[in-house]
Write a protein that holds these residues in place. Structure first.
Motif, short mmCIF file in Angstrom:
data_model
loop_
_atom_site.label_atom_id
_atom_site.label_comp_id
_atom_site.label_asym_id
_atom_site.label_seq_id
_atom_site.Cartn_x
_atom_site.Cartn_y
_atom_site.Cartn_z
N SER A 116 -1.53 12.02 -6.10
CA SER A 116 -0.68 12.60 -7.14
C SER A 116 0.10 13.80 -6.65
N SER A 117 1.38 13.84 -6.98
CA SER A 117 2.18 15.03 -6.71
C SER A 117 1.95 16.09 -7.79
N ARG A 118 1.37 15.72 -8.93
CA ARG A 118 1.11 16.63 -10.05
C ARG A 118 2.30 17.56 -10.31
N GLY A 119 3.45 16.96 -10.35
CA GLY A 119 4.68 17.70 -10.53
C GLY A 119 5.78 16.98 -9.78
N HIS A 120 6.72 17.70 -9.21
CA HIS A 120 7.86 17.07 -8.56
C HIS A 120 7.70 16.95 -7.05
N VAL A 121 6.99 17.88 -6.44
CA VAL A 121 6.65 17.76 -5.03
C VAL A 121 5.49 18.71 -4.77
N GLN A 122 4.55 18.27 -3.95
CA GLN A 122 3.39 19.11 -3.63
C GLN A 122 2.98 18.87 -2.19
N SER A 123 2.61 19.94 -1.53
CA SER A 123 2.16 19.82 -0.15
C SER A 123 0.77 19.18 -0.10
N SER A 124 0.53 18.41 0.96
CA SER A 124 -0.75 17.74 1.14
C SER A 124 -1.06 17.67 2.63
N ILE A 125 -2.23 17.19 2.96
CA ILE A 125 -2.59 17.06 4.38
C ILE A 125 -1.74 16.00 5.06
N ASN A 126 -1.05 15.18 4.26
CA ASN A 126 -0.18 14.15 4.81
C ASN A 126 1.30 14.55 4.77
N GLY A 127 1.56 15.83 4.50
CA GLY A 127 2.93 16.29 4.37
C GLY A 127 3.30 16.45 2.91
N ASP A 128 4.53 16.85 2.63
CA ASP A 128 4.98 17.01 1.25
C ASP A 128 5.00 15.65 0.54
N LEU A 129 4.37 15.63 -0.63
CA LEU A 129 4.31 14.41 -1.43
C LEU A 129 5.27 14.57 -2.61
N ALA A 130 6.32 13.77 -2.61
CA ALA A 130 7.33 13.85 -3.67
C ALA A 130 6.99 12.90 -4.80
N PHE A 131 7.35 13.31 -6.00
CA PHE A 131 7.11 12.48 -7.19
C PHE A 131 7.74 11.10 -7.02
N ARG A 132 8.95 11.06 -6.49
CA ARG A 132 9.64 9.78 -6.35
C ARG A 132 8.87 8.84 -5.43
N ASP A 133 8.15 9.40 -4.44
CA ASP A 133 7.38 8.55 -3.53
C ASP A 133 6.16 7.96 -4.23
N THR A 134 5.55 8.72 -5.12
CA THR A 134 4.42 8.18 -5.88
C THR A 134 4.89 7.05 -6.79
N ILE A 135 6.07 7.21 -7.36
CA ILE A 135 6.65 6.15 -8.20
C ILE A 135 6.92 4.91 -7.38
N ALA A 136 7.50 5.11 -6.20
CA ALA A 136 7.84 3.98 -5.33
C ALA A 136 6.61 3.17 -4.96
N ASN A 137 5.49 3.84 -4.71
CA ASN A 137 4.28 3.11 -4.33
C ASN A 137 3.73 2.28 -5.48
N GLN A 138 3.83 2.80 -6.70
CA GLN A 138 3.37 2.01 -7.86
C GLN A 138 4.27 0.79 -8.07
N ILE A 139 5.54 0.95 -7.79
CA ILE A 139 6.45 -0.20 -7.87
C ILE A 139 6.08 -1.23 -6.81
N THR A 140 5.78 -0.76 -5.61
CA THR A 140 5.43 -1.66 -4.51
C THR A 140 4.24 -2.54 -4.87
N THR A 141 3.16 -1.95 -5.41
CA THR A 141 1.98 -2.75 -5.71
C THR A 141 2.14 -3.58 -6.98
N SER A 142 3.02 -3.17 -7.87
CA SER A 142 3.33 -4.03 -9.01
C SER A 142 3.98 -5.32 -8.51
N LEU A 143 4.94 -5.16 -7.61
CA LEU A 143 5.65 -6.34 -7.07
C LEU A 143 4.73 -7.18 -6.19
#
Length: 884
Positions: free
Chosen positions: A360-387
């Protein structure tokens, strides 16, 4: 250009104006301006852009899109992921798609507590619209019969998103996916929609989603902040995870305490989908999880073939992420055990329920051990597994269709081989609890029959019309076995959630498992109805009126009368009264008496008649204040009950779940308007002369009061206040010397486990053994104590969700409830923990000045369905004046 500017300047006489002009021009060229050049001096964005992106950037390039279907950004005025979508925006877009697309029908299935609509899309090719009902009925018939279906039968998908409101990537992904399903063109879309149906639920939790969207959006600046300590990523209390009453809706699929769950389960049983998806988020430093998870941590009633098919679908998720270079994991961490979760409930019904967890980005972008996690990237991954869910299911359509018929046949075979052929359940004292239990069975399509002859089974006597028989040989065999389970030993003792959910124990109903011989002796019928307690004709010429405290809705009856200005008395002891029809009736301690001789409202008779009908609590009419036995109606033991003014301590540091559960109980089951006051405001609230609080309730939490504030609360108690605490609040009470109790230390718990033969790798398993993660423990209760007025049995099932162990004086005046010597009734708890719990304190009280301190070791309102212990809290409110 810059060189020309410098040359131009050099050819002109030096002046301040020229210097400023050059500086301004350079600043514009170097740093840029705000959007549309509407402001001067805004910096050029050199850092990576973590904003939204267009819908087609989220979707496959292999698909073309119908230009007549509006894109989400054309309606929202922003790109997906640029802002967190509110539920009203989501609804507006979904309704517009239903208008524009001939593939869609939209249905409002219900309303949330905050009156937000719950929407369900039914999406298929236009040519199928006239055949949808036939497809559905054929599918339901096949699920009931177990008949094989043809390979061209439709697959039914139920795509559901964001049951936790602060896990919003799912519902934001739903914007793009709805566009994909309605506007997409080409072979990929045709393969999905020509012969199949997609049920599309864009927001499982509209109230929580809207709460979190407001939080995230209100803290977004033009410069996005990825710092995890930034306020945007440190959500306020209560969080958007929960619904209106701060309940976790992903724990409510079985319990159905809320309208969101009730509407969803109704649709689930209407369709019985082949595949159901459940999209979540987890910690920011994680990657992406999809099931099957750990096979040994599935519900034992889930067929192995279900896990095998989930593994097959997982390969498609993995392939999609491999292509993108995305990190992910599976077959670890999350379990699939609790039947009330979105990925498990379907598994017990022949569907393939799939849990997805996105970091979770818990907002619009948040730093993580994997680099900055953007909200749009979390959305994209949910779209990927839906498809990839669509792709994997279509590729394995024949196997999935066969699985549901195999599931039905296997269920029939297991029911036939089971020595337990049914369960008998009932209570003769409280129609309210039994009716609520039966309503829950009906919503889950569990078949039952009403017992029409008195039966004695073991220690229990089941009365005609006050008991039901639930056969195991029915389509809902697996769910029936699950909700009556008393299992205490499991293949894998690590639980992500509770380890039992025995509903009969939760409702404190008598129940017995029956074999064939016992079941033959139980006379029952499907046509009969449960006997409701007979409502009485309320005599206008009565001396007094009254009602028994045994009824579940007796507190609601009392509260409604108090609010109407009725003067009432509660009885400290049992008594027998003479009714106007000449018969005697015996009422237990705690029962309510309404003397007509006191100053009462002019419309008292009408108030009683309305309350009796509304709450189904019989009102009795007494002809005399002189009782045949027990104290007379004018006795000093008939104490006045005053209208309570309750403060629940909430705010940062307290459990929003427990505060919400108390609020929900008072608000929806009692009709009492409780005040929720945040910790930092408690002192001012108690000092407010315009409000006289009678009860102060502390949930679990970390409490931060100054010495002066603690002294103020203590003086309030000594002046006659009642303070109630549960779980960890007891520790705080003990620290302030309000309760004389000892809490068993962590060291004592550690010493109860032998570590001599363990290795480092055994650490997590040992930690799990020390937990009590949702199990039922039996307590011995004193029904003569005011906290247990209205209870008939001397034992009570209580739900434990922590390993907190309390020891108090064994005096009956201090400890009215203790766990029994062998307390574990259902669920997992290590034998060492059970031994430590045995004969310890479940409920304790203490007199402090003129006031009372009450401590509940466990949660009396757990998840809104633990009806059996609800009345303990009601007694702490309405009967506490009797505690010595």
């Amino acid at each position: 250009m810059l060189a020309n500017l410098f040359n131009s300047a050099q050819n002109k006489p030096f002046s301040l104006v020229n210097t400023l002009t050059l500086a301004f021009t350079l600043s514009v060229l170097t740093f840029g301006t705000y959007a549309g050049n509407s402001a001067i001096g805004a910096p050029l964005k050199i850092a990576p852009d973590h904003g939204g992106q267009s819908v087609q950037d989220y979707l496959p390039k292999s698909v073309s899109y119908n230009p007549a279907i509006p894109t989400p950004e054309s309606v929202l005025g922003a790109q997906i992921g640029e802002w967190h979508v509110r539920h009203d925006q989501l609804v507006s877009y979904m309704k517009l798609l239903a208008e524009k697309s001939d593939r869609v029908s939209i249905e409002e299935t219900g309303r949330t507590h905050e009156n937000r609509p719950l929407l369900l899309f039914t999406i298929t090719a236009p040519k199928n619209r006239s055949n949808i009902d036939n497809w559905r009925l054929q599918h339901i018939n096949a699920m009931e019969s177990g008949d094989k279906v043809s390979n061209d039968a439709p697959l039914i998908f139920y795509m559901g998103y964001s049951i936790h409101g602060n896990e919003p990537s799912g519902s934001n992904a739903a914007l793009a996916l709805a566009y994909y399903l309605t506007a997409g063109q080409g072979d990929e879309i045709d393969a999905l929609l020509n012969d199949n149906i997609v049920l599309f639920d864009p927001a499982f939790n509209p109230d929580g989603l809207s709460r979190f969207a407001q939080w995230a959006n209100m803290h977004k600046g033009k410069q996005l902040v990825s710092d995890s300590r930034h306020r945007e990523h440190d959500e306020g209390w209560p969080s958007g995870r929960t619904n209106h009453y701060w309940f976790d809706l992903n724990r409510d699929w079985l319990l159905l305490a809320h309208p969101e769950s009730q509407a969803r389960i109704k649709q689930y049983h209407k369709w019985r989908p082949h595949v159901l998806t459940d999209f979540h988020e987890m910690g920011t430093d994680s990657t992406y999880f999809f099931q099957p998870g750990v096979r040994s941590r599935k519900n034992p009633l889930t067929p192995d073939q279900n896990v095998t098919l989930t593994e097959v679908l997982a390969k498609y998720h993995a392939a999609a992420f491999d292509k993108q270079g995305q990190l992910y994991f599976t077959e670890e961490a999350f379990d699939d055990f609790y039947a009330g979760k979105g990925s498990t409930y379907p598994d017990l019904h022949g569907s393939i329920g799939i849990l997805f967890e996105q970091a979770s980005s818990r907002g619009h972008v948040q730093s993580s051990i994997n680099g900055d996690l953007a909200f749009r990237d979390t959305i994209a991954n949910q779209i990927t597994t839906s498809l990839s869910t669509f792709k994997g299911a279509l590729a394995n359509k024949a196997a999935i269709l066969d699985y549901q018929s195999d599931f039905v046949e296997a269920t029939k075979a297991e029911a036939k081989d089971d020595d337990t052929v049914g369960y008998i359940v009932g209570t003769s004292h409280d129609a309210g609890r039994l009716s609520a239990f039966v309503s829950l069975l009906e919503q889950h399509h569990i078949r039952y029959e009403v017992v029409n002859k008195d039966n004695k089974v073991g220690e229990h006597t089941y009365q005609k019309g006050h008991a039901i028989y639930v056969p195991t040989h029915q389509a809902q065999y697996r769910l029936v076995k699950s909700i009556f389970s008393t299992q205490t030993s499991f293949e894998n003792n690590t639980f992500y959630d509770v380890s039992t959910w025995n509903l009969a124990l939760a409702f404190n109903l008598d129940f017995d498992a029956l074999d064939k011989g016992q079941a033959r002796d139980v006379k029952r019928t499907e046509q009969a109805s449960l006997v409701q307690l007979a409502l009485q004709d309320i005599a206008k010429d009565a001396y007094a009126y009254g009602f028994s405290w045994q009824h579940y809705y007796a507190p609601a009856m009392l509260q409604s009368l108090l609010e109407a200005g009725v003067q009432v008395r509660s009885s400290e002891k049992a008594f027998t009264a003479l009714q106007v029809d000449g018969t005697n009736i015996t009422l237990p301690a705690g029962s309510i008496v309404i003397p007509k001789g006191l100053t009462q409202p002019a419309d008292l008779h009408q108030l009683l008649a309305q309350a009796q009908i509304q709450l189904q609590v019989p009102v009795l009419s007494f002809s005399s204040g002189l009782t045949p036995s027990g104290n007379d109606l004018g006795s000093r033991s008939m104490a006045p009950v005053k209208l309570p003014q309750i403060m629940i301590v909430g705010g940062q540091g307290t459990s929003e779940y427990e505060v919400g559960e108390m609020w929900h109980y008072f608000d929806t089951k009692v009709g009492l308007a409780a005040s929720i006051v945040e910790q930092q405001n408690v002192s001012r609230a108690l000092s407010d002369a315009s409000i006289h609080y009678t009860h102060l309730i502390f949930p679990s939490g970390r409490f931060h009061f100054s010495e002066n504030e603690i002294s103020q609360i203590e003086q309030w108690i000594k002046a006659g206040g009642v303070v109630i605490g549960q779980k960890s609040a007891i520790r705080w009470f003990a620290d302030n010397n309000w309760l004389d109790v000892e809490l068993v230390s962590r060291e004592t718990i550690d010493n109860a486990f032998d570590e001599s033969t363990l290795t480092y790798a055994d650490g997590r398993a040992l930690y799990a053994r020390k937990l009590v993660a949702g199990a039922v423990f039996e307590a011995s209760i004193d029904t003569s104590h005011p906290l247990f007025y209205g209870y008939q049995n001397n034992t009570l099932p209580m739900f434990k969700t922590s390993n907190m162990i309390v020891k108090a004086d064994s005096s009956p005046f201090v400890t009215p409830a203790r766990y029994t010597q062998s307390p574990l009734m259902a669920g997992f708890s290590d034998t060492a923990m059970v031994a430590l719990m045995a004969d310890t304190t479940a409920v304790t009280t203490n007199k402090l000045g003129q006031g009372i301190v009450i401590g509940f070791t466990d949660n009396t309102q757990f998840r809104g369905y633990w009806y059996g212990t609800n009345k303990m809290l009601a007694n702490a409110i309405y009967q506490s004046h009797f505690i010595q």
